[in-house]
Design a protein around this motif. Structure first.
Motif, PDB file in Angstrom:
ATOM      1  N   LYS A 145       0.812  -1.331   0.144  1.00 11.70           N
ATOM      2  CA  LYS A 145      -0.120   0.091   0.048  1.00 11.70           C
ATOM      3  C   LYS A 145       1.019   1.245  -0.031  1.00 11.70           C
ATOM      4  O   LYS A 145       0.421   2.180  -0.927  1.00 11.70           O
ATOM      5  N   ASN A 146       1.975   1.412   0.690  1.00 17.09           N
ATOM      6  CA  ASN A 146       2.765   2.546   0.889  1.00 17.09           C
ATOM      7  C   ASN A 146       3.490   2.654  -0.346  1.00 17.09           C
ATOM      8  O   ASN A 146       3.937   3.528  -0.840  1.00 17.09           O
ATOM      9  N   MET A 147       3.816   1.585  -1.212  1.00 19.15           N
ATOM     10  CA  MET A 147       4.776   1.697  -2.170  1.00 19.15           C
ATOM     11  C   MET A 147       3.814   2.241  -3.516  1.00 19.15           C
ATOM     12  O   MET A 147       4.007   3.092  -4.246  1.00 19.15           O
ATOM     13  N   TYR A 148       2.574   1.492  -3.486  1.00 17.36           N
ATOM     14  CA  TYR A 148       1.647   2.139  -4.415  1.00 17.36           C
ATOM     15  C   TYR A 148       1.077   3.434  -4.160  1.00 17.36           C
ATOM     16  O   TYR A 148       1.359   4.483  -5.258  1.00 17.36           O
ATOM     17  N   GLY A 149       0.825   3.790  -3.041  1.00 15.56           N
ATOM     18  CA  GLY A 149       0.495   5.407  -2.803  1.00 15.56           C
ATOM     19  C   GLY A 149       1.973   6.374  -3.089  1.00 15.56           C
ATOM     20  O   GLY A 149       1.408   7.417  -3.732  1.00 15.56           O
ATOM     21  N   LEU A 150       2.967   6.063  -2.777  1.00 15.27           N
ATOM     22  CA  LEU A 150       3.896   6.821  -3.391  1.00 15.27           C
ATOM     23  C   LEU A 150       4.239   6.766  -4.709  1.00 15.27           C
ATOM     24  O   LEU A 150       4.449   7.855  -5.528  1.00 15.27           O
ATOM     25  N   VAL A 151       4.096   5.805  -5.569  1.00 11.38           N
ATOM     26  CA  VAL A 151       4.395   5.737  -6.865  1.00 11.38           C
ATOM     27  C   VAL A 151       3.209   6.568  -7.838  1.00 11.38           C
ATOM     28  O   VAL A 151       3.549   7.059  -8.577  1.00 11.38           O
ATOM     29  N   LEU A 152       1.947   6.318  -7.166  1.00 15.89           N
ATOM     30  CA  LEU A 152       0.911   6.875  -7.777  1.00 15.89           C
ATOM     31  C   LEU A 152       1.097   8.538  -7.568  1.00 15.89           C
ATOM     32  O   LEU A 152       0.833   9.168  -8.327  1.00 15.89           O
ATOM     33  N   SER A 153       1.298   8.923  -6.405  1.00 17.80           N
ATOM     34  CA  SER A 153       1.551  10.419  -6.251  1.00 17.80           C
ATOM     35  C   SER A 153       2.856  10.962  -7.061  1.00 17.80           C
ATOM     36  O   SER A 153       2.794  11.886  -7.736  1.00 17.80           O
ATOM     37  N   MET A 154       3.904  10.185  -7.324  1.00 20.31           N
ATOM     38  CA  MET A 154       4.842  10.569  -8.248  1.00 20.31           C
ATOM     39  C   MET A 154       4.596  10.794  -9.654  1.00 20.31           C
ATOM     40  O   MET A 154       4.776  11.659 -10.321  1.00 20.31           O
ATOM     41  N   LEU A 155       3.574   9.603 -10.076  1.00 15.32           N
ATOM     42  CA  LEU A 155       2.794   9.904 -11.314  1.00 15.32           C
ATOM     43  C   LEU A 155       2.203  11.019 -11.646  1.00 15.32           C
ATOM     44  O   LEU A 155       2.259  11.986 -12.497  1.00 15.32           O
ATOM     45  N   GLU A 156       1.391  11.511 -10.776  1.00 14.32           N
ATOM     46  CA  GLU A 156       0.430  12.534 -10.673  1.00 14.32           C
ATOM     47  C   GLU A 156       1.196  13.758 -10.640  1.00 14.32           C
ATOM     48  O   GLU A 156       0.835  14.912 -11.320  1.00 14.32           O
ATOM     49  N   ASP A 157       2.115  13.893  -9.954  1.00 17.67           N
ATOM     50  CA  ASP A 157       3.019  15.015  -9.689  1.00 17.67           C
ATOM     51  C   ASP A 157       3.806  15.134 -11.100  1.00 17.67           C
ATOM     52  O   ASP A 157       4.217  16.305 -11.427  1.00 17.67           O
TER      53      ASP A 157
END
Length: 336
Positions: A145-157
């Motif tokens: 969950k932490n990995m996914y949240g980080l990666v998704l925020s990186m894509l959005e940013d």
């Protein structure tokens, strides 16, 4: 590995008994009156474990000779491999002493990349690290969950950075990838350990050891999506200006992010047709990216845009991989 055959005997009115191999009993120090734990396995086998095996005996220790003829990065790679295998104590030694650069590189890299591994002893010739991680505090589900949240925020940013040509955001995305890598390496350590220890497997949230391979593939795909978010950010830093929000590349980004989210949700989905639809959608998104590649245009930034588009296509493809693994993990073998 030797195999001992034992006959099942029936005693009393309802008790089946079987004798234990004497060598195994002696090797682990089992005494009359000690308690054994019997764990039924999904494949109908029975795991026998003993509380007589103390925690002291299960602590893994490794001593690694620092090779000065190799780079500090190569030596770090060997240390990381011991962390992934599951060593609790890792001692790095050298007779000639560490250079100031090598010492700082190893200490900083361990701090940045390996969750739970702490420097507990230090001298001119030794660096001793101990893994203080409690698996109860960070089960596999939370790691993913932490990995996914980080990666998704990186894509959005990364899309915000692209639109506004915000180099500061792009550089922050690149830095955040260290956190993704830390969680990824931790997941590899957890999965490796859980294959060998059924009780640990349950602690980190894996019901069946067969699931370990699936989770290994999923975490690797998430980590690779993070790498592509970093590639997008690096390309943004090479461009001279931002991109109009009306550019079709932002539609591609939105589709890629949505299918990435759906692929993670598929891990909890039991409807195989629904997961199959995610795979199909991911492949459609990838093909949409191919159609955008054929756009005409010259000028500054086109090479970087093409590379960003390719990274977004790869996000969709990794999402399809995650969903396909989810399908495989949904199929449970039956034992007749």
């Amino acid at each position: 590995m030797t195999k001992d055959k034992r006959k099942v005997q029936f005693t009393g009115n309802s008790t089946y008994i079987v004798s234990l191999p004497i060598k195994w009993v002696r090797d682990i120090g089992l005494q009359a009156g000690d308690t054994l734990t019997l764990t039924p396995m999904p494949n109908k086998t029975l795991l026998v474990s003993s509380s007589a095996i103390s925690r002291e005996h299960s602590v893994l220790k490794a001593s690694i000779d620092y090779v000065h003829s190799d780079s500090a990065e190569n030596n770090l790679r060997v240390l990381i491999s011991h962390y992934l295998v599951g060593y609790d104590f890792i001692k790095l030694t050298t007779k000639k002493g560490f250079s100031a650069y090598d010492r700082k590189f190893i200490k900083d890299s361990v701090r940045q990349k390996l969750i739970g591994l702490e420097l507990v002893e230090e001298s001119r010739n030794e660096l001793v690290f101990q893994c203080l991680l409690n698996y109860h505090d960070l089960p596999l589900g939370r790691v993913i969950k932490n990995m996914y949240g980080l990666v998704l925020s990186m894509l959005e940013d990364s899309m915000t950075a692209l639109k506004d040509h915000n180099v500061e955001i792009a550089e922050d995305i690149i830095q955040r990838d260290d956190d993704v890598d830390r969680f990824y390496l931790l997941s590899v350590r957890q999965l490796k350990a859980s294959i060998e220890d059924v009780e640990l497997s349950e602690k980190i949230g894996i019901g069946d050891p067969r699931e370990c391979l699936g989770y290994r593939l999923i975490t690797k795909s998430i980590e690779r999506v993070g790498d592509h978010a970093v590639r997008i950010a690096r390309n943004v830093t090479k461009m001279e200006n931002g991109i109009s929000s009306e550019d079709p590349i932002f539609k591609m980004a939105d589709l890629s992010q949505k299918v990435f989210e759906s692929s993670i949700d598929s891990m909890k989905e039991e409807d195989l047709q629904a997961i199959n639809n995610i795979v199909v959608e991911a492949k459609k998104v990838s093909q949409f990216g191919v159609s955008l590649e054929s756009r005409d245009g010259e000028g500054s930034g086109n090479i970087e845009l093409s590379m960003i588009l390719e990274s977004l296509r790869r996000v969709a493809e990794y999402s399809a991989d995650i969903a396909e693994v989810a399908i495989n993990m949904n199929i449970k073998p039956s034992v007749a």
